[in-house]
Design a protein around this motif. Structure first.
Motif, PDB file in Angstrom:
ATOM      1  N   VAL A   1      25.894 -21.652  -4.198  1.00  0.00           N
ATOM      2  CA  VAL A   1      26.292 -22.497  -5.318  1.00  0.00           C
ATOM      3  C   VAL A   1      26.954 -21.653  -6.410  1.00  0.00           C
ATOM      4  O   VAL A   1      26.390 -20.649  -6.849  1.00  0.00           O
ATOM      5  CB  VAL A   1      25.076 -23.244  -5.907  1.00  0.00           C
ATOM      6  CG1 VAL A   1      25.518 -24.186  -7.024  1.00  0.00           C
ATOM      7  CG2 VAL A   1      24.336 -23.999  -4.815  1.00  0.00           C
ATOM      8  N   GLY A   2      28.163 -22.067  -6.819  1.00  0.00           N
ATOM      9  CA  GLY A   2      28.803 -21.414  -7.949  1.00  0.00           C
ATOM     10  C   GLY A   2      29.912 -20.463  -7.574  1.00  0.00           C
ATOM     11  O   GLY A   2      30.264 -19.579  -8.364  1.00  0.00           O
ATOM     12  N   ILE A   3      30.497 -20.619  -6.375  1.00  0.00           N
ATOM     13  CA  ILE A   3      31.584 -19.718  -5.959  1.00  0.00           C
ATOM     14  C   ILE A   3      32.953 -20.410  -6.037  1.00  0.00           C
ATOM     15  O   ILE A   3      33.909 -19.984  -5.390  1.00  0.00           O
ATOM     16  CB  ILE A   3      31.338 -19.167  -4.538  1.00  0.00           C
ATOM     17  CG1 ILE A   3      31.131 -20.309  -3.525  1.00  0.00           C
ATOM     18  CG2 ILE A   3      30.160 -18.209  -4.526  1.00  0.00           C
ATOM     19  CD1 ILE A   3      31.044 -19.838  -2.076  1.00  0.00           C
ATOM     20  N   GLY A   4      33.003 -21.476  -6.832  1.00  0.00           N
ATOM     21  CA  GLY A   4      34.268 -22.175  -7.028  1.00  0.00           C
ATOM     22  C   GLY A   4      34.287 -23.579  -6.471  1.00  0.00           C
ATOM     23  O   GLY A   4      35.275 -24.305  -6.654  1.00  0.00           O
ATOM     24  N   GLU A   5      33.207 -23.981  -5.827  1.00  0.00           N
ATOM     25  CA  GLU A   5      33.130 -25.326  -5.249  1.00  0.00           C
ATOM     26  C   GLU A   5      32.644 -26.320  -6.306  1.00  0.00           C
ATOM     27  O   GLU A   5      32.141 -25.924  -7.354  1.00  0.00           O
ATOM     28  CB  GLU A   5      32.201 -25.318  -4.030  1.00  0.00           C
ATOM     29  CG  GLU A   5      30.708 -25.424  -4.326  1.00  0.00           C
ATOM     30  CD  GLU A   5      30.123 -24.237  -5.083  1.00  0.00           C
ATOM     31  OE1 GLU A   5      28.997 -24.369  -5.592  1.00  0.00           O
ATOM     32  OE2 GLU A   5      30.767 -23.167  -5.167  1.00  0.00           O
ATOM     33  N   THR A   6      32.791 -27.588  -6.014  1.00  0.00           N
ATOM     34  CA  THR A   6      32.331 -28.642  -6.918  1.00  0.00           C
ATOM     35  C   THR A   6      31.012 -29.204  -6.395  1.00  0.00           C
ATOM     36  O   THR A   6      30.566 -28.913  -5.277  1.00  0.00           O
ATOM     37  CB  THR A   6      33.348 -29.778  -6.996  1.00  0.00           C
ATOM     38  OG1 THR A   6      33.425 -30.422  -5.716  1.00  0.00           O
ATOM     39  CG2 THR A   6      34.722 -29.247  -7.394  1.00  0.00           C
ATOM     40  N   GLU A   7      30.391 -30.053  -7.227  1.00  0.00           N
ATOM     41  CA  GLU A   7      29.164 -30.698  -6.786  1.00  0.00           C
ATOM     42  C   GLU A   7      29.428 -31.592  -5.571  1.00  0.00           C
ATOM     43  O   GLU A   7      28.594 -31.669  -4.658  1.00  0.00           O
ATOM     44  CB  GLU A   7      28.539 -31.504  -7.931  1.00  0.00           C
ATOM     45  CG  GLU A   7      27.133 -31.980  -7.628  1.00  0.00           C
ATOM     46  CD  GLU A   7      26.377 -32.392  -8.883  1.00  0.00           C
ATOM     47  OE1 GLU A   7      25.653 -31.538  -9.449  1.00  0.00           O
ATOM     48  OE2 GLU A   7      26.505 -33.554  -9.284  1.00  0.00           O
ATOM     49  N   ALA A   8      30.569 -32.219  -5.529  1.00  0.00           N
ATOM     50  CA  ALA A   8      30.933 -33.033  -4.364  1.00  0.00           C
ATOM     51  C   ALA A   8      31.062 -32.158  -3.122  1.00  0.00           C
ATOM     52  O   ALA A   8      30.680 -32.570  -2.010  1.00  0.00           O
ATOM     53  CB  ALA A   8      32.226 -33.786  -4.629  1.00  0.00           C
ATOM     54  N   ASP A   9      31.600 -30.937  -3.280  1.00  0.00           N
ATOM     55  CA  ASP A   9      31.694 -30.013  -2.144  1.00  0.00           C
ATOM     56  C   ASP A   9      30.298 -29.650  -1.631  1.00  0.00           C
ATOM     57  O   ASP A   9      30.085 -29.529  -0.420  1.00  0.00           O
ATOM     58  CB  ASP A   9      32.416 -28.727  -2.551  1.00  0.00           C
ATOM     59  CG  ASP A   9      33.877 -28.949  -2.923  1.00  0.00           C
ATOM     60  OD1 ASP A   9      34.486 -29.887  -2.361  1.00  0.00           O
ATOM     61  OD2 ASP A   9      34.391 -28.187  -3.767  1.00  0.00           O
ATOM     62  N   ARG A  10      29.365 -29.455  -2.550  1.00  0.00           N
ATOM     63  CA  ARG A  10      27.996 -29.105  -2.144  1.00  0.00           C
ATOM     64  C   ARG A  10      27.371 -30.233  -1.324  1.00  0.00           C
ATOM     65  O   ARG A  10      26.727 -29.995  -0.307  1.00  0.00           O
ATOM     66  CB  ARG A  10      27.145 -28.805  -3.373  1.00  0.00           C
ATOM     67  CG  ARG A  10      27.609 -27.584  -4.151  1.00  0.00           C
ATOM     68  CD  ARG A  10      27.046 -27.530  -5.565  1.00  0.00           C
ATOM     69  NE  ARG A  10      27.850 -26.652  -6.404  1.00  0.00           N
ATOM     70  CZ  ARG A  10      27.891 -26.700  -7.729  1.00  0.00           C
ATOM     71  NH1 ARG A  10      27.174 -27.615  -8.390  1.00  0.00           N
ATOM     72  NH2 ARG A  10      28.666 -25.869  -8.404  1.00  0.00           N
ATOM     73  N   VAL A  11      27.580 -31.446  -1.797  1.00  0.00           N
ATOM     74  CA  VAL A  11      27.041 -32.590  -1.075  1.00  0.00           C
ATOM     75  C   VAL A  11      27.677 -32.689   0.312  1.00  0.00           C
ATOM     76  O   VAL A  11      26.996 -32.978   1.305  1.00  0.00           O
ATOM     77  CB  VAL A  11      27.252 -33.891  -1.871  1.00  0.00           C
ATOM     78  CG1 VAL A  11      26.899 -35.105  -1.024  1.00  0.00           C
ATOM     79  CG2 VAL A  11      26.409 -33.876  -3.147  1.00  0.00           C
ATOM     80  N   GLU A  12      28.974 -32.410   0.403  1.00  0.00           N
ATOM     81  CA  GLU A  12      29.651 -32.460   1.704  1.00  0.00           C
ATOM     82  C   GLU A  12      29.008 -31.471   2.681  1.00  0.00           C
ATOM     83  O   GLU A  12      28.754 -31.796   3.849  1.00  0.00           O
ATOM     84  CB  GLU A  12      31.131 -32.133   1.546  1.00  0.00           C
ATOM     85  CG  GLU A  12      31.900 -32.150   2.867  1.00  0.00           C
ATOM     86  CD  GLU A  12      33.320 -31.609   2.744  1.00  0.00           C
ATOM     87  OE1 GLU A  12      34.070 -31.732   3.730  1.00  0.00           O
ATOM     88  OE2 GLU A  12      33.659 -31.053   1.675  1.00  0.00           O
TER      89      GLU A  12
END
Length: 782
Positions: A196-207
């Protein structure tokens, strides 16, 4: 999942933590591990990594096998259970030095060398290897499965355009998902996670979480998901990037708990958050802290030392949870070894497991046991261990247990608290309540023991009792093949210890007379089922003792012996028991019960009496005026649900007949037991389980069975004394010539004196009284 990502943080965390509590209660686990960095060379160049080195900076391309074993042995000596192998991905494809080193050592790839190293660690130390080999293919995954209890690979993110993964071909999302899927197809217990926190969004995390969930729903192999927060490191391409905000991290944890299937565990590394932030990780829904090493650094994050177990435990308890060690394979997967584990790994997992298939939690080293050919030592254990000796507590071993009771205090919440409050209100605990008590950890164990001792004090007061008795095992020849028995001899015995013997009637009578002269008020008669017995032997031996020593109480014959005797004579059970009573028998021991559940008996004693037959023998015995007791041998192959069934079945019979005098817990002594030597059982119970069995039995029986006895021959004097603060009120007999536990490997001696028992009671601050077998007063000689 937009409905979740749109929630305020407080509401999201509240939903996640409540869901975690509903799934896993108040328990939070961790894996005591040793960290083995097999190689720091890697073909990938991730923008955040300081683990990877080049041949110019590395001392050597790979750790040697001697170096690997040295680290693993250090971990085993410190009480670890997991050997975490971490390594760069396919360095031989980038660095000629790596390929040359591997070739010189007989390997074509890093994974091939990893498979050799993990197999060596498993064989030599018993530590359970967990391999983080990255995005590898089917053959490599399958090769590692033969020596690893679990494997892992972080998905990190499925976003393909992250700067962090430029120059890292192995971080290509499709490759990571392919490995995740292959691990499932190969039935490999798997760890994965997101960064978490390498440039992705919260939506990316959920994906990414949804992709992990989909793989698990198809294969059932994802045992845990790590939600790791990014921290920038000097010397990396992302050294100037902002660290993952704490709120982003805890939101990602909460989302993971709500997105992932309910049987997937959730962890966050405790060393990557500040101590004051640990409570927030728990509040977000984690139920595991991951691997924590008392020996080695986190080589991926060497600047972030592991918190001590004391610090981690304090933070966990402060948040209302209890800490428990686990294996690298979680219980859900360890419970199906035929599906999830290679044959070579199944016993090593069992050997380090407790009854819930978490990790044994007694402190000390736990080495694999190796044995040489046995020498004849009479009735004692012939199997002699060689090699490194474990220093943990085992039933029958000469190591004193840690102090778990009296309770160390502290607030206990959750299901255990609810059940204990109900007990104090006089509620009758059923199966679900008793199972909840057996799951107690940390402060909960002391709380269960405290309530058990309150029940004991109410039912029988503070007096500690004992009986002066002698065990007479009239034969060690037996036609039955109980897989746990280290005493009996027979043509199919795994270990023929000593010489088969059969005492004569005069021998038994002589020993009884000697016992009476030494002050014994009881003789306990038990033995193997000799093929020459016609059923009248038990009547004859009872009569021989009674005629020689009419005043002595004859406590004899298991349900197996009684049923076998009646069957060989084709005599009704009631008639046969009446003849035994007329000959002088006064009570029956509860042995041969083992676990009163036919699921377990099919493994331990498949040709012995069934659960219902054991209960029927005691039912009929009580109906003709013979008393008996309840025993339970625990810690071999069964689980807490089986303990509960045993307690409830005997409690129901007691409410029907009132004929049981006491409960006796008999922790399994593993050292010379055939089922252990054949790699089919655990090493007996842990000390925590031993405390709980006695305490929960006291709570379960309450006013139904007055007395709870500790078996000093299996527990040792220190262990027996500690149980006097956990509901126990009786120390059993002085025994004189106890052979059965000794034959299984117990080392606590064959007899204690009244003074020895008085010292145990005195240490506990309790008065001691000699009793008769049926808890009456012993007549004082005129």
């Amino acid at each position: 999942m937009t409905s979740l990502t749109g929630l305020p943080t407080a509401e999201l965390l509240d939903r996640a933590s409540q869901h975690r509590d509903a799934l896993f209660g108040k328990r939070v686990t961790y894996s005591p591990k040793v960290f083995i960095p097999l190689t720091k060379l890697c073909r990938d160049r991730c923008g955040y990594c300081t683990f990877a080195e080049s041949p110019r900076t590395a001392t050597a391309p790979y750790l040697s096998l001697d170096e690997v074993l040295a680290i693993a042995r250090q971990g085993a000596a410190a009480g670890c259970h997991e050997a975490l192998f971490t390594l760069g991905e396919a360095p031989e494809l980038r660095y000629p030095a790596a390929a040359e080193w591997l070739a010189a050592h007989g390997h074509a790839s890093t994974v091939s060398y990893l498979a050799e190293a993990s197999a060596l660690v498993l064989a030599e130390t018993g530590l359970l290897p967990h391999a983080n080999a990255g995005a590898i293919g089917r053959d490599d995954l399958a090769a590692l499965r033969t020596s690893c209890a679990s494997q892992g690979m972080m998905v990190e993110s499925l976003r393909p355009d992250l700067a962090a993964h430029r120059g890292a071909p192995d971080k290509e999302p499709a490759r990571r998902l392919a490995t995740l899927d292959l691990a499932g197809r190969l039935a490999i217990p798997f760890t994965t996670g997101i960064l978490v926190g390498i440039g992705e969004t919260e939506a990316d995390r959920v994906e990414a979480l949804e992709a992990i969930a989909a793989a698990h729903l198809e294969h059932g192999h994802v045992q845990e998901v790590i939600v790791q927060n990014f921290l920038p490191k000097p010397g990396t391409a992302m050294r100037d990037a902002a660290p993952c905000p704490h709120e982003d991290h805890i939101r990602a944890i909460a989302l993971a708990r709500l997105v992932l299937p309910d049987d997937v565990h959730l962890q966050a590394p405790p060393n990557l958050s500040a101590p004051e932030e640990l409570a927030g990780l728990l509040a977000a829904g984690i139920d595991d802290w991951g691997g924590v090493s008392p020996v080695t650094a986190d080589h991926v994050n060497p600047e972030r030392p592991w918190p001590s177990l004391e610090t981690l435990g304090a933070a966990t308890e402060a948040a209302g949870h209890e800490l428990a060690p686990r294996l690298t394979i979680y219980p859900e997967h360890a419970a199906e070894p035929e599906r999830w584990l290679d044959q070579a790994v199944r016993f090593p997992v069992l050997d380090r497991a407790d009854a819930e298939l978490l990790a044994r939690d007694d402190p000390g080293a736990l080495w694999p046991e190796r044995h040489r050919d046995a020498a004849n030592v009479g009735t004692g254990a012939e199997v002699v261990q060689v090699g490194r000796r474990s220093t943990t507590w085992f039933s029958g071993a000469g190591v004193d247990p840690v102090t778990l009771v009296p309770a160390r205090g502290g607030a206990v919440t959750g299901r255990v608290r609810e059940v204990l409050d109900g007990v104090r209100l006089g509620q009758d605990p059923g199966a679900e309540e008793l199972e909840a008590l057996f799951a107690a950890r940390g402060r909960e164990v002391g709380a269960v023991a405290e309530v058990a001792d309150e029940v004991r004090r109410r039912v029988v007061g503070d007096e500690v009792t004992y009986v002066v008795n002698r065990n007479i095992n009239y034969t060690n020849v037996c036609t039955y093949k109980c897989t746990f028995c280290g005493f009996s001899k027979g043509p199919l015995s795994l270990n023929l210890r000593g010489k088969p013997y059969l005492l004569t009637l005069d021998d038994v009578a002589d020993r009884s007379e000697e016992a009476a002269a030494l002050g014994a008020t009881e003789v306990c008669l038990q033995g193997g089922i000799h093929p020459s017995f016609d059923g009248n032997f038990y009547v004859d031996v009872t009569r021989a003792v009674h005629e020689r020593v009419p005043e002595i109480h004859i406590h004899g014959f298991t349900a197996l012996e009684v049923l076998e005797g009646s069957r060989r004579l084709e005599e009704p059970l009631e008639s046969y028991l009446l003849r035994l009573k007329d000959a002088g028998l006064r009570s029956l021991p509860g042995t041969a019960a083992e676990i009163l559940d036919d699921e377990v008996r099919a493994v331990l004693c498949p040709d012995k009496v069934t659960t219902e037959e054991w209960l029927e023998v005691h039912r009929v015995a009580h109906s003709v005026g013979l008393r008996s007791n309840v025993t339970m041998m625990f810690g071999s192959v069964e689980h807490p649900r089986h303990w509960v069934r045993h307690l409830l079945r005997t409690r129901a019979l007691q409410r029907e007949t009132g004929g049981f005098t006491e409960f006796v817990g008999l922790p399994f002594v593993h050292m010379a037991a055939p089922i252990y030597l054949k790699r089919g059982a655990r090493r007996g119970p842990t000390w925590r389980e031993t405390v709980l069995v006695h305490a929960v039995a006291r709570i379960a029986y309450a006013d139904d069975i007055d007395h709870v006895q500790a078996s000093w021959v299996k527990l040792g004097p220190v262990g027996a004394g500690q149980l006097l603060a956990a509901g126990v009120d009786d120390l059993g007999g002085t025994l004189m010539d106890e052979n059965i536990s000794r034959a299984a490997g117990a080392s606590h001696g064959q007899g204690l004196t009244s003074d020895d028992l008085a010292a145990i009671a005195r240490e506990a601050g309790r008065p001691l009284r000699q009793r008769t077998t049926l808890y009456g007063e012993v007549a004082v000689p005129a």
